[in-house]
Write a protein that holds these residues in place. Structure first.
Motif, short mmCIF file in Angstrom:
data_model
loop_
_atom_site.label_atom_id
_atom_site.label_comp_id
_atom_site.label_asym_id
_atom_site.label_seq_id
_atom_site.Cartn_x
_atom_site.Cartn_y
_atom_site.Cartn_z
N ALA A 30 0.83 -1.21 0.00
CA ALA A 30 0.00 0.00 0.00
C ALA A 30 0.86 1.26 0.00
N ARG A 31 1.94 1.24 0.79
CA ARG A 31 2.84 2.41 0.82
C ARG A 31 3.48 2.63 -0.55
N ALA A 32 3.95 1.54 -1.15
CA ALA A 32 4.65 1.65 -2.43
C ALA A 32 3.72 2.16 -3.53
N ILE A 33 2.49 1.65 -3.58
CA ILE A 33 1.52 2.09 -4.58
C ILE A 33 1.18 3.56 -4.37
N SER A 34 0.95 3.95 -3.13
CA SER A 34 0.62 5.33 -2.81
C SER A 34 1.71 6.29 -3.29
N GLU A 35 2.96 5.96 -3.00
CA GLU A 35 4.05 6.87 -3.34
C GLU A 35 4.31 6.90 -4.85
N ALA A 36 4.07 5.79 -5.54
CA ALA A 36 4.21 5.81 -7.00
C ALA A 36 3.18 6.74 -7.63
N VAL A 37 1.94 6.67 -7.16
CA VAL A 37 0.86 7.45 -7.76
C VAL A 37 0.89 8.91 -7.33
N THR A 38 1.17 9.17 -6.06
CA THR A 38 1.07 10.55 -5.54
C THR A 38 2.40 11.29 -5.52
N LEU A 39 3.51 10.58 -5.42
CA LEU A 39 4.82 11.23 -5.31
C LEU A 39 5.75 10.89 -6.47
N ALA A 40 5.29 10.09 -7.43
CA ALA A 40 6.10 9.67 -8.57
C ALA A 40 7.40 8.99 -8.12
N ARG A 41 7.31 8.22 -7.04
CA ARG A 41 8.48 7.48 -6.57
C ARG A 41 8.46 6.09 -7.18
N PRO A 42 9.54 5.67 -7.85
CA PRO A 42 9.55 4.36 -8.50
C PRO A 42 9.25 3.23 -7.53
#
Length: 454
Positions: A30-42
């Motif tokens: 959940a953390r990884a998906i959130s940061e990819a979508v909202t923070l553009a973090r790979p």
């Protein structure tokens, strides 16, 4: 009054109970998906940095599970969000912490993974309760996910690859550039998880037989194996490296001969440089990232290949003219979504003009670094014409001393559909498609071969 006795400090605190099996993986996803979508973090960067997954007490299978959930959720994000939204009368509640991403993780398992329904729902509820902001909505999580499980067939039957699982701005661009039919084929290909492609030093047929793969028309070996790469025969001996079949083509288009001096600008992680070195070229690799060049150096050491490694901004790099130049320019990477589904949700339309300006500057630099008569191959792993075909049109207008050297289908395994009318390479994710989706497809790539005449 109760007097405290000397030496008595009250009951000892209990050690915290370990989380339920699989809960750590789901919270990390959940953390990884959130940061990819909202923070553009790979995605890979976030998963690698997650301290919960690096805990030595964590089952390695949890790390693999977190990656599996994250990947499929990003690959089918539109379908998942649509299903959740249809079950929220008033939309997603505000100030609910990780609620949305907990629901996404749960729905991804229910719709696309072989997780038992009760486990997916129960662990999503536990994940909601573990977050103070989303804990009051644990009952909502339970209700929504049970509804998703009941309606699984209807949700999947109504899902559209282009209209649901492709960001609208990309869907519109691909329709305009390639037409509706091709855009839909690209989107459908991006839904399918690909297997590994290898570039081998020699004996592709032999390595395909040993590793249980097939030799593609382009010469790459495509595997069916799910084993970790480092465990495969030939890895430790440096007989091959992982590289999508489309990504292996641009370096080959230079046609270098043993002893020729070649520069690879923006070289990391080094697959194309390895192609050049394996062909006998004297290779100089240039990249501004010292960390990425460390990976390149380690790969070259394993492969027993040599290269001069230079940490520098390609635009500031200077050297005596080279016999040939390869420039794999930084780009939006929209051609790699089938392998890296986070790309679809990390990129924005505003990224394209910035990248296009840099690509134009790098093209001019590549030409300046090449001897008269020497070939230059420009490539990007993008499906966007501003980063491919339009770059070459603009270059030829501003520089009369440069001409195209057309690419032929014979140079790329006879794949006629991947050569444009202008003699440039354009691969799409839906190209090289067969009966088995896991053995099908290519990364989306553009490449043009140029010659500096003056």
């Amino acid at each position: 009054m109760i007097k405290q006795q000397r030496g008595f400090s009250g009951p000892r605190p209990r050690a915290p109970e370990p989380p339920a099996p699989g809960l750590t993986a789901r919270i990390a996803a959940a953390r990884a998906i959130s940061e990819a979508v909202t923070l553009a973090r790979p995605l890979e960067e976030r998963l690698a940095a997650d301290l919960s997954l690096r805990d030595p007490r964590i089952d390695p299978r949890d790390r693999a599970l977190a990656r599996s959930i994250s990947t499929v959720a990003l690959r089918r994000m539109g379908t998942i969000r649509k299903a959740i939204a249809q079950r929220l009368e008033k939309g997603m509640p505000r100030r609910t912490g990780a609620l949305e991403w907990t629901l996404v993780v749960g729905a991804a398992q229910l719709l696309f993974l072989e997780t038992p329904d009760h486990a997916a729902v129960d662990l999503a509820v536990r994940a909601a309760r573990a977050d103070a902001a989303s804990a009051p909505f644990a009952g909502l999580v339970n209700a929504i996910l049970r509804s998703v499980a009941r309606d699984r067939a209807t949700i999947l039957g109504a899902s559209d690859a282009l209209d649901d699982d492709t960001p609208p701005w990309l869907a519109a661009r691909w329709r305009a550039t390639y037409g509706d039919e091709a855009a839909r084929a690209i989107a459908a290909a991006n839904r399918c998880e690909p297997t590994l492609d290898l570039s081998v030093k020699s004996d592709a047929v032999g390595w395909a037989a040993r590793l249980g793969g097939v030799v593609l028309p382009t010469g790459s070996v495509r595997l069916d194996s799910h084993r970790p790469v480092v465990e495969l025969e030939g890895y430790a001996d440096g007989e091959w490296w992982v590289q999508d079949a489309a990504a292996a083509l641009p370096a080959r288009l230079l046609g270098v001969r043993p002893g020729q001096r070649v520069v690879d600008l923006c070289a990391a992680p080094g697959g194309k440089s390895a192609e050049l070195a394996a062909a006998g070229a004297v290779v100089t690799t240039v990249d501004r990232s010292a960390e990425r060049l460390k990976v390149l150096s380690a790969n070259f050491e394993r492969l027993k290949l040599d290269a001069e490694i230079v940490v520098a901004d390609a635009l500031a790099f200077d050297a005596a003219p080279f016999d040939a130049t390869l420039i794999d320019a930084p780009c939006s990477a929209t051609g790699t979504i089938r392998r890296h589904p986070d790309v679809a949700w990390m990129k924005r339309p505003a990224d394209l003009p910035v990248l296009a300006r840099l690509q134009s500057q790098l093209l001019d630099k590549a030409i300046a670094l090449t001897k008269p008569g020497g070939p230059i191959v420009y490539c990007t792993c993008s499906l966007e014409p501003e980063e491919g075909e339009a770059q070459i049109v603009a270059l030829l207008r501003r520089n009369p001393d440069v001409r195209r050297a057309p690419i032929t289908a014979a140079e790329i395994g006879g794949l006629n559909q991947c050569v444009t009318a202008a003699g440039e390479l354009r691969t799409l994710p839906c190209h090289l498609w067969g009966d088995d989706p896991r053995r099908s497809g290519l990364d989306g790539f553009f490449a043009a071969r140029l010659v500096r005449e003056g």
